[in-house]
Design a protein around this motif. Structure first.
Motif, short mmCIF file in Angstrom:
data_model
loop_
_atom_site.label_atom_id
_atom_site.label_comp_id
_atom_site.label_asym_id
_atom_site.label_seq_id
_atom_site.Cartn_x
_atom_site.Cartn_y
_atom_site.Cartn_z
N UNK A 136 1.28 6.38 -17.29
CA UNK A 136 0.17 5.64 -17.89
C UNK A 136 0.24 4.16 -17.51
N UNK A 137 1.43 3.58 -17.60
CA UNK A 137 1.62 2.17 -17.28
C UNK A 137 2.71 2.05 -16.22
N UNK A 138 2.40 1.33 -15.15
CA UNK A 138 3.38 1.26 -14.06
C UNK A 138 3.06 0.09 -13.15
N UNK A 139 3.93 -0.10 -12.17
CA UNK A 139 3.74 -1.10 -11.12
C UNK A 139 3.84 -0.39 -9.78
N UNK A 140 2.86 -0.62 -8.92
CA UNK A 140 2.87 -0.08 -7.57
C UNK A 140 2.87 -1.26 -6.60
N UNK A 141 3.89 -1.31 -5.76
CA UNK A 141 3.95 -2.34 -4.73
C UNK A 141 3.37 -1.78 -3.43
N UNK A 142 2.48 -2.54 -2.81
CA UNK A 142 1.84 -2.10 -1.58
C UNK A 142 1.88 -3.23 -0.56
N UNK A 143 1.67 -2.89 0.70
CA UNK A 143 1.65 -3.91 1.73
C UNK A 143 1.15 -3.33 3.03
N UNK A 144 1.35 -4.07 4.12
CA UNK A 144 0.88 -3.60 5.42
C UNK A 144 2.03 -3.47 6.40
N UNK A 145 1.95 -2.38 7.19
CA UNK A 145 2.86 -2.11 8.29
C UNK A 145 1.99 -2.05 9.54
N UNK A 146 2.18 -2.98 10.46
CA UNK A 146 1.36 -3.03 11.68
C UNK A 146 -0.13 -2.98 11.35
N UNK A 147 -0.51 -3.66 10.28
CA UNK A 147 -1.91 -3.75 9.89
C UNK A 147 -2.42 -2.65 9.00
N UNK A 148 -1.63 -1.59 8.79
CA UNK A 148 -2.05 -0.46 7.95
C UNK A 148 -1.46 -0.61 6.55
N UNK A 149 -2.29 -0.36 5.54
CA UNK A 149 -1.82 -0.46 4.15
C UNK A 149 -1.00 0.76 3.78
N UNK A 150 0.06 0.52 2.99
CA UNK A 150 0.95 1.60 2.56
C UNK A 150 1.65 1.19 1.28
N UNK A 151 2.21 2.17 0.57
CA UNK A 151 2.98 1.90 -0.64
C UNK A 151 4.40 1.50 -0.26
N UNK A 152 4.87 0.42 -0.84
CA UNK A 152 6.26 0.02 -0.69
C UNK A 152 7.13 0.86 -1.61
N UNK A 153 6.78 0.85 -2.89
CA UNK A 153 7.52 1.61 -3.91
C UNK A 153 6.76 1.54 -5.22
N UNK A 154 7.24 2.30 -6.20
CA UNK A 154 6.74 2.20 -7.57
C UNK A 154 7.86 1.67 -8.44
N UNK A 155 7.54 0.83 -9.41
CA UNK A 155 8.53 0.25 -10.31
C UNK A 155 8.09 0.41 -11.76
#
Length: 246
Positions: free
Chosen positions: A197-216
């Protein structure tokens, strides 16, 4: 009325959250030590924020069960949202890798997440300790996103090519915001992606493509340049009341 409870450790984040809580009428308590005093064990609506190392113990004393992501969340995430190979294995097996791999504990910081050859991994932890092992990638930029009921509440850049963006005021562009929001919109609408229900999702770009780093876990995540008031809305749902323990 909720009571926001901090550990004894003073941080910029806890101070920002303290001010935001005061503005909306929440009570705030900072623990004097690493044990919850008796008078706080019976408060009706405690909300905990603090370090992952001590969080579960202190929360138990408050009668709370903290909500954390599953250890294999990244492994089970559809490839289109992670853009790299990730596996869960043991530290013993990871020690057999001769090639560099990114290795991290799933949900804690018992040792630093980094690129290791097998022989470089710390020796003070047991072979059966679970770890995540992934391809080595370069994150061009990374954002922290606080999520409530699959809705993006607030977000902030925190890194560019591994450099913390605090000195730059966690500044990011309108174009980056639009791209991030489009990626999160797809991810949060995808029912294959399991989220608390409540969380943190870290995202970013790899070679210009968006992706999830991790969930915390939201209750222990740094807020960087996120809106503290919106973070509080997420924190209010980041634990479950179970019972008060002595």
């Amino acid at each position: 009325m909720p009571t926001l409870i901090f550990t004894p450790r003073y941080t910029v984040d806890s101070q920002a959250l303290w001010k935001a809580a005061g503005k909306i009428g929440w009570r705030v308590e900072r623990l004097a030590g690493w044990r919850v005093p008796d008078h706080l064990r019976e408060i009706p609506d405690p909300i905990f924020y603090g370090e992952a190392l001590f969080g579960p113990v202190l929360a138990e004393q408050l009668g709370l069960a903290l909500i954390s992501p599953s250890e294999d969340w990244l492994v089970n995430l559809p490839f289109e949202y992670r853009s790299r190979q990730i596996s869960m294995t043991t530290l013993g097996l990871a020690r057999q890798n001769s090639q560099p791999r990114f290795v991290k504990p799933p949900n804690d910081k018992s040792f630093p997440a980094s690129v290791y050859r097998g022989s470089e991994l710390p020796t003070e932890y047991p072979d059966d300790m679970p770890v995540l092992v992934s391809d080595v990638v370069v994150w061009q930029k990374e954002f922290r996103c606080f999520v409530l009921n699959r809705k993006l509440m607030t977000y902030s850049i925190y890194s560019r090519f591994g450099e913390l963006q605090e000195a730059q005021g966690f500044a990011s562009s309108v174009d980056e915001h639009q791209q991030l929001e489009a990626f999160l919109s797809r991810l949060l609408a995808d029912q294959r992606v399991e989220l608390p229900v409540a969380t943190v999702v870290d995202v970013g770009t790899i070679a210009g493509d968006w992706a999830c780093v991790e969930q915390n876990a939201a209750w222990g995540a740094g807020i960087y340049g996120c809106d503290p008031a919106k973070v509080l809305e997420v924190l209010a749902h980041s634990s479950l009341r179970v019972s008060c323990n002595s």
